[in-house]
Design an enzyme around this catalytic site. Structure first.
Site, PDB file in Angstrom:
ATOM      1  CG  HIS A 126      -7.386  -9.984  -6.214  1.00 19.94           C
ATOM      2  ND1 HIS A 126      -8.641  -9.428  -6.368  1.00 19.94           N
ATOM      3  CD2 HIS A 126      -6.897  -9.481  -5.052  1.00 19.94           C
ATOM      4  CE1 HIS A 126      -8.889  -8.628  -5.345  1.00 19.94           C
ATOM      5  NE2 HIS A 126      -7.851  -8.647  -4.526  1.00 19.94           N
TER       6      HIS A 126
ATOM      7  CE  LYS B 157      -3.707  -2.618   0.696  1.00 18.07           C
ATOM      8  NZ  LYS B 157      -4.809  -2.767  -0.259  1.00 18.07           N
TER       9      LYS B 157
END
Length: 475
Positions: free
Chosen positions: A294, A175
């Site tokens: 994902h 992140k």
């Protein structure tokens, strides 16, 4: 001419429209071991009988259309048609029914999830006679599942490649997910891996944007993981997202990852598509790469209780198409996932044989006939206080990913990784000693934090953070 092969041409053709249930509702049908079975949650329009609605689903997802056609006489509908063979009301819901449909195996191309879904969940979901429609589960017969390669490697092969046993694997999504330069991104990867994580991860929407082109990211991440491996003596990995705008570009990225010698790549299987995913899975098996999957976009498809496709179906489809990991919710984090339902499809991902269990949303017994299993990934809004619950819920064969729960540590990325590794090791040790993590988990974390300042700091930061919202996906 035998009854099995009798055609309408021999009996005479009558034009017109007739009820679907006259042809496609067959309550006396005994399903075959080779049939693909589907459980649909059907909400008919007012005035449409449930038998007609279930038959319409069977017809429109197999051989039927809105009117009788003379070319029906050129084939055997009895051989190829889908059949609605059972209907039951949904307890506690008005005008909702579970319609069970059996599809002959010959309707589907071997080894193609794309073709299977095009038939079963194609035009029928827009059918006007239905107010809503949801595919709750599929039974994939061994005769069909054996036409698929499945996961590139599977759980045991992955553990052998990584030389890591007896505990869940630890990961972290880097992140902020967008905006970092490739060099700064690689720095974060190195710090997290050096601190004790097994994996770091590209976020699902990190592909090849102007601020960080894919080749630069691959190079800096490879440098980071090799440096971390040298310092820790552990095998490390970073999920390099190979998802791209074309299959050719996706494969080019996977080839480059293999040339760098990294252990794992990544794909967004729903936005990328099943054809692309299966192609990548075949390449990964042939070239020794693990494949992380994902599920970006899944909630668009699976979140509404009465319309769409349940994630347990998407999970089965992924196991067939191919992937070694897939995100599967957390139960305790920020993303949707009720415990019994989640563990139902987690077992469908990992186990060889899963018995029918309606209490967990499993409508059919599923035999995968030794197809490799998939590691479920718990990710989204989790931190060190969740570690006991995650260890108890998911067990050893799982990946626990802490993005903000690593990079949000007040002392930095490496201490955040240390905190998570210490918490995990403490929970595994406590479990192995016979302690009840569901009851004693917080005390286990407090005890470990007394000798780990990194864990103590993490515990203080996230002691009040909870995501207590009612789950939408309940039985």
């Amino acid at each position: 001419m035998s009854p099995k092969t009798e055609t309408k041409a021999s009996a005479g053709f009558k034009a017109g429209v007739k009820d679907y249930r006259l042809t496609y509702y067959t309550p006396d049908y005994e399903t075959l071991a080779t049939d693909i079975l589907a459980a649909f949650r059907v909400t008919p329009q007012p005035g449409v009988p449930p038998e007609e609605a279930g038959a319409a689903v069977a017809a429109e997802s197999s051989t039927g259309t809105w009117t009788t056609v003379w070319t029906d006489g050129l084939t055997s509908l009895d051989r190829y048609k889908g059949r609605c063979y059972h209907i039951e009301p949904v307890a506690g819901e008005e005008n909702q029914y579970i319609a069970y449909v059996a599809y002959p195996l010959d309707l589907f191309e071997e080894g193609s999830v794309t073709n299977m879904f095009t038939s079963i969940v194609g035009n029928v979901f827009g059918f006007k006679a239905l107010r809503a429609l949801r595919l709750e589960d599929l039974r994939i017969p061994p005769a069909y599942s054996k036409s698929f390669q499945g996961p590139p490697h599977g759980i045991q092969v992955e553990r052998d490649k990584l030389n890591k046993y007896g505990r869940p694997l630890l990961g972290c999504t880097i992140k902020p997910k967008l905006g970092l330069s490739a060099k700064n991104y690689g720095r974060a990867v190195y710090e997290c891996l050096r601190g004790g994580l097994d994996f770091t991860k590209d976020d699902e929407n990190v592909n090849s944007q102007p601020f960080m082109r894919w080749r630069d990211r691959f190079l800096f991440c490879a440098e980071a993981l090799y440096k971390a491996q040298a310092e820790t003596g552990e095998i490390k990995g970073h999920y390099l997202n190979a998802t791209a705008g074309t299959c050719e570009e996706m494969m080019k990225r996977a080839v480059f990852a293999r040339e760098l010698g990294v252990p794992i790549v990544m794909h967004d299987y729903l936005t990328g598509g099943f054809t692309a995913n299966t192609s990548l899975a075949h390449y990964c098996r042939d070239n020794g790469l693990l494949l992380h999957i994902h599920r970006a976009m899944h909630a668009v498809i699976d979140r509404q209780r009465n319309h769409g496709i349940h994630f347990r179906v998407l999970a089965k489809a992924l196991r067939m198409s191919g992937g070694d990991h897939i995100h599967a919710g957390t139960v305790v984090g920020k993303l949707e996932g009720e415990r019994d339902v989640t563990l139902g499809f987690v077992d469908l991902l990992r186990d060889d044989f899963i018995e029918k269990d309606r209490s967990r949303g499993i409508y059919f017994t599923q035999d995968w006939v030794s197809m490799p299993g998939v590691l479920p990934v718990a990710s989204g809004g989790i931190h060190v206080w969740h570690m006991p619950a995650l260890t108890e819920i998911f067990g050893d064969d799982s990946v626990l990913q802490f993005g903000g729960g690593t990079l949000g540590h007040p002392w930095g990325n490496a201490p955040g990784a240390v905190a998570n590794r210490v918490a995990l090791e403490a929970c595994v040790q406590a479990r192995n000693e016979g302690r009840d993590l569901a009851r004693e988990g917080n005390e286990v974390i407090r005890e470990a934090s007394r000798w780990s300042p990194e864990l103590a700091a993490a515990c203080e930061v996230w002691k009040e953070i909870k995501f207590e919202f009612e789950a939408m996906d309940v039985l």
